[in-house]
Each structure stands twice: as structure tokens, then as C-alpha cells.
Enzyme design. Structure first.
Site, PDB file in Angstrom:
ATOM      1  N   SER A 277       0.826  -1.202   0.000  1.00  0.00           N
ATOM      2  CA  SER A 277       0.000   0.000   0.000  1.00  0.00           C
ATOM      3  C   SER A 277       0.865   1.259   0.000  1.00  0.00           C
ATOM      4  O   SER A 277       1.764   1.414   0.828  1.00  0.00           O
ATOM      5  CB  SER A 277      -0.900  -0.004   1.244  1.00  0.00           C
ATOM      6  OG  SER A 277      -1.595   1.215   1.316  1.00  0.00           O
TER       7      SER A 277
ATOM      8  N   HIS B  54      -1.033  -0.915  -4.227  1.00  0.00           N
ATOM      9  CA  HIS B  54      -2.389  -0.595  -3.763  1.00  0.00           C
ATOM     10  C   HIS B  54      -2.470   0.903  -3.462  1.00  0.00           C
ATOM     11  O   HIS B  54      -1.673   1.429  -2.675  1.00  0.00           O
ATOM     12  CB  HIS B  54      -2.667  -1.422  -2.502  1.00  0.00           C
ATOM     13  CG  HIS B  54      -4.062  -1.319  -1.981  1.00  0.00           C
ATOM     14  ND1 HIS B  54      -5.132  -1.960  -2.576  1.00  0.00           N
ATOM     15  CD2 HIS B  54      -4.575  -0.657  -0.914  1.00  0.00           C
ATOM     16  CE1 HIS B  54      -6.228  -1.699  -1.895  1.00  0.00           C
ATOM     17  NE2 HIS B  54      -5.931  -0.901  -0.887  1.00  0.00           N
TER      18      HIS B  54
ATOM     19  N   ASP C 291      -4.841   3.877  -2.088  1.00  0.00           N
ATOM     20  CA  ASP C 291      -6.058   4.181  -1.338  1.00  0.00           C
ATOM     21  C   ASP C 291      -6.501   5.622  -1.565  1.00  0.00           C
ATOM     22  O   ASP C 291      -5.844   6.557  -1.103  1.00  0.00           O
ATOM     23  CB  ASP C 291      -5.802   3.995   0.163  1.00  0.00           C
ATOM     24  CG  ASP C 291      -5.735   2.534   0.553  1.00  0.00           C
ATOM     25  OD1 ASP C 291      -6.610   1.764   0.137  1.00  0.00           O
ATOM     26  OD2 ASP C 291      -4.801   2.161   1.286  1.00  0.00           O
TER      27      ASP C 291
ATOM     28  N   MET D  86      -9.017   8.392  -0.568  1.00  0.00           N
ATOM     29  CA  MET D  86      -9.959   8.719   0.524  1.00  0.00           C
ATOM     30  C   MET D  86     -10.426  10.162   0.361  1.00  0.00           C
ATOM     31  O   MET D  86      -9.604  11.032   0.060  1.00  0.00           O
ATOM     32  CB  MET D  86      -9.264   8.581   1.874  1.00  0.00           C
ATOM     33  CG  MET D  86      -8.683   7.222   2.143  1.00  0.00           C
ATOM     34  SD  MET D  86      -7.951   7.197   3.779  1.00  0.00           S
ATOM     35  CE  MET D  86      -7.168   5.586   3.779  1.00  0.00           C
TER      36      MET D  86
ATOM     37  N   HIS E 150      -8.140   1.618  -4.731  1.00  0.00           N
ATOM     38  CA  HIS E 150      -9.218   1.344  -3.777  1.00  0.00           C
ATOM     39  C   HIS E 150      -9.932   2.668  -3.490  1.00  0.00           C
ATOM     40  O   HIS E 150      -9.373   3.549  -2.831  1.00  0.00           O
ATOM     41  CB  HIS E 150      -8.585   0.744  -2.504  1.00  0.00           C
ATOM     42  CG  HIS E 150      -9.547   0.441  -1.412  1.00  0.00           C
ATOM     43  ND1 HIS E 150      -9.132   0.091  -0.146  1.00  0.00           N
ATOM     44  CD2 HIS E 150     -10.905   0.414  -1.374  1.00  0.00           C
ATOM     45  CE1 HIS E 150     -10.187  -0.126   0.624  1.00  0.00           C
ATOM     46  NE2 HIS E 150     -11.272   0.071  -0.100  1.00  0.00           N
TER      47      HIS E 150
ATOM     48  N   MET F   9     -12.176   4.730  -1.598  1.00  0.00           N
ATOM     49  CA  MET F   9     -12.930   4.899  -0.346  1.00  0.00           C
ATOM     50  C   MET F   9     -13.572   6.278  -0.403  1.00  0.00           C
ATOM     51  O   MET F   9     -13.172   7.222   0.292  1.00  0.00           O
ATOM     52  CB  MET F   9     -11.981   4.767   0.850  1.00  0.00           C
ATOM     53  CG  MET F   9     -11.634   3.329   1.141  1.00  0.00           C
ATOM     54  SD  MET F   9     -10.400   3.170   2.416  1.00  0.00           S
ATOM     55  CE  MET F   9      -8.934   3.216   1.422  1.00  0.00           C
TER      56      MET F   9
ATOM     57  N   MET G 119     -12.562  -6.019   3.675  1.00  0.00           N
ATOM     58  CA  MET G 119     -11.826  -5.163   4.615  1.00  0.00           C
ATOM     59  C   MET G 119     -11.644  -5.905   5.943  1.00  0.00           C
ATOM     60  O   MET G 119     -12.620  -6.401   6.524  1.00  0.00           O
ATOM     61  CB  MET G 119     -12.581  -3.854   4.866  1.00  0.00           C
ATOM     62  CG  MET G 119     -12.591  -2.882   3.707  1.00  0.00           C
ATOM     63  SD  MET G 119     -10.980  -2.430   3.045  1.00  0.00           S
ATOM     64  CE  MET G 119     -10.167  -1.677   4.460  1.00  0.00           C
TER      65      MET G 119
ATOM     66  N   PHE H 174      -7.950   4.270   8.012  1.00  0.00           N
ATOM     67  CA  PHE H 174      -6.657   4.520   8.648  1.00  0.00           C
ATOM     68  C   PHE H 174      -5.783   3.267   8.659  1.00  0.00           C
ATOM     69  O   PHE H 174      -6.300   2.152   8.809  1.00  0.00           O
ATOM     70  CB  PHE H 174      -6.852   4.991  10.096  1.00  0.00           C
ATOM     71  CG  PHE H 174      -7.564   6.312  10.172  1.00  0.00           C
ATOM     72  CD1 PHE H 174      -6.851   7.507  10.065  1.00  0.00           C
ATOM     73  CD2 PHE H 174      -8.941   6.366  10.306  1.00  0.00           C
ATOM     74  CE1 PHE H 174      -7.522   8.729  10.096  1.00  0.00           C
ATOM     75  CE2 PHE H 174      -9.609   7.574  10.344  1.00  0.00           C
ATOM     76  CZ  PHE H 174      -8.898   8.763  10.240  1.00  0.00           C
TER      77      PHE H 174
ATOM     78  N   ASP I  59      -7.517  -6.460   3.206  1.00  0.00           N
ATOM     79  CA  ASP I  59      -6.835  -5.174   3.397  1.00  0.00           C
ATOM     80  C   ASP I  59      -7.014  -4.700   4.835  1.00  0.00           C
ATOM     81  O   ASP I  59      -8.147  -4.534   5.295  1.00  0.00           O
ATOM     82  CB  ASP I  59      -7.441  -4.149   2.427  1.00  0.00           C
ATOM     83  CG  ASP I  59      -6.770  -2.785   2.515  1.00  0.00           C
ATOM     84  OD1 ASP I  59      -5.693  -2.674   3.131  1.00  0.00           O
ATOM     85  OD2 ASP I  59      -7.332  -1.831   1.951  1.00  0.00           O
TER      86      ASP I  59
HETATM   87  O1  LIG Z   1      -7.482   0.725   3.219  1.00  0.00           O
HETATM   88  C1  LIG Z   1      -6.760   0.940   4.127  1.00  0.00           C
HETATM   89  C2  LIG Z   1      -7.261   1.493   5.385  1.00  0.00           C
HETATM   90  O2  LIG Z   1      -8.513   1.918   5.153  1.00  0.00           O
HETATM   91  C3  LIG Z   1      -5.345   0.679   3.970  1.00  0.00           C
HETATM   92  O3  LIG Z   1      -4.931  -0.102   2.914  1.00  0.00           O
HETATM   93  C4  LIG Z   1      -4.620   0.620   5.239  1.00  0.00           C
HETATM   94  O4  LIG Z   1      -3.858   1.778   5.214  1.00  0.00           O
HETATM   95  C5  LIG Z   1      -3.806  -0.555   5.525  1.00  0.00           C
HETATM   96  O5  LIG Z   1      -2.878  -0.209   6.489  1.00  0.00           O
HETATM   97  P1  LIG Z   1      -2.347  -1.201   7.569  1.00  0.00           P
HETATM   98  O6  LIG Z   1      -1.576  -2.236   6.825  1.00  0.00           O
HETATM   99  O7  LIG Z   1      -1.503  -0.383   8.486  1.00  0.00           O
HETATM  100  O8  LIG Z   1      -3.541  -1.783   8.261  1.00  0.00           O
END
Ligand SMILES: O=C(CO)[C@H](O)[C@H](O)COP(=O)(O)O
Length: 196
Positions: A11, A36, A38, A40, A70, A72, A145, A151, A179
């Protein structure tokens, strides 16, 4: 038997975000096939990351790594046109108010642009709700998820694993992605449920 191969998608959120192209190239050199990303929007999740301009620019500086985006965000439909340089667009079922017809429309739109289609579900969403969508064969990947989206740094939710087993039992050739809270131990746990 499932013949899909395992893929690790590092990520971007875990990188030094001020050096995105170097970090992405570093992942590629280390053998990552996917990255990946993200997105947001501070509405669907209470956090803000980066959007299409950053992703499209980053794409220019990478060679062959697969851009796994992804979304969000609320109204993910608005992002398809803006993210045509990516390889997979994953939207949230909840962002479309769990409306299967709206999901089908969006999946078709993404496919029309020759991108892979992903659908993601939040921890509290019942996996069986997306079955009518999966039965259309429009979905390449389901992203389960394993933390509340928004976060990094949260703990892996082991009780999401029955969702993975459910999907693999019913759909032998579906890409199943997890994830959140992944490390060597939880990656192995996730993979073992994909094999059931
Ligand atoms: O989608 C996500 C959170 O919404 C991410 O991919 C997340 O940042 C994953 O981080 P970590 O590996 O620290 O859990």
C-alpha cells in the site's frame, strides 16, 4: 481447485508519500506486481489521501506495476473517467447504498474502460448481500476489509475470515483480496482461508 496465484499489493499509504515514484519503483524492483492506492475523500471515510492527479502522474514514472486503486469515496462513479490510467478500480458496496443495480452500472462502466472491477465491503457488511452482484460475472476482485476503512495501523479482524471462506467456496476463480492489519502472520491466515 483454485488456480489463482497469490499477489501482494504493497500500500502506497505505508510509504514515504513525499517520494511516491521512488517508493513505487522500489516496490517494483523488490518484486511487487501490484501497488495498492487508497483514495480517501473525507466523506466516505474520515480521512483524506490523494486522488486522480497524483495517481495519473505516478503512472508515468512506473514501468509495469499494476495499479490497484481502492476508492474509499462517495459517488465512485465520478472517478472512472478520471482514473482510466489505472488497472483495477475497486468501489465500496456501501458507497452505492448497497444498491445492486447501481453497482452493476458502475461495474459495466469500469469494464468499458478495460479495467478490472473490484468491489469492497466494510467489516459490518454481510457478505451474502453482494452475491447477486458476483453472480453477474462482472466482478474480478472482492476486497474484504479486515479493518474499518480509513486509517492504517489497526488490528486485523480475524472474524472477517469466514467471508473469505464463503467467497472461495462459492467462487473458485474470483480474486479475493484482504486489506488492513496485514503482516506475515495475518497474511498466512488470510491465504489459508482462501484455500478452503
Ligand atoms: O485501506 C486501508 C485502510 O482503510 C489501507 O490499505 C490501510 O492503510 C492498511 O494499512 P495497515 O496495513 O496499516 O492496516
Amino acid at each position: 481447485m483454485c488456480t489463482l496465484k497469490a499477489i501482494i499489493a504493497p500500500s502506497v499509504l505505508a510509504s514515504d508519500i513525499s517520494k511516491l515514484s521512488e517508493e513505487t519503483n522500489r516496490m517494483e524492483e523488490l518484486g511487487a506486481e501490484w501497488i495498492h492506492l487508497d483514495v480517501m475523500d473525507m466523506h466516505f471515510v474520515p480521512n483524506l489521501s490523494f486522488g486522480p492527479p497524483v495517481i495519473n502522474n505516478l503512472k508515468k514514472y512506473t514501468n509495469k506495476i499494476f495499479f490497484d486503486v481502492h476508492l474509499m469515496v462517495e459517488n465512485p462513479e465520478k472517478y472512472v473517467e478520471l482514473l482510466k490510467t489505472s488497472n483495477q478500480l475497486t468501489f465500496h458496496f456501501e458507497a452505492l447504498n448497497e444498491d445492486i443495480d447501481r453497482c452493476i452500472q458502475l461495474a459495466k462502466e469500469i469494464k468499458k474502460n478495460n479495467l478490472w472491477v473490484g468491489v469492497s465491503i466494510k467489516p459490518k457488511t454481510n457478505i451474502e448481500k453482494i452475491v447477486p452482484l458476483l453472480d453477474t460475472n462482472l466482478i474480478d476482485t472482492v476486497l474484504v476489509m479486515t479493518v474499518e476503512p480509513g486509517f492504517g495501523g489497526q488490528s486485523f479482524m480475524h472474524d472477517m475470515m469466514p467471508k473469505v471462506s464463503f467467497l472461495r467456496t462459492k467462487y473458485k476463480n474470483l480474486n479475493i483480496q484482504v486489506d488492513g492489519g496485514l503482516n506475515i502472520e495475518t497474511t498466512e491466515i488470510s491465504a489459508s482461508h482462501e484455500l478452503t
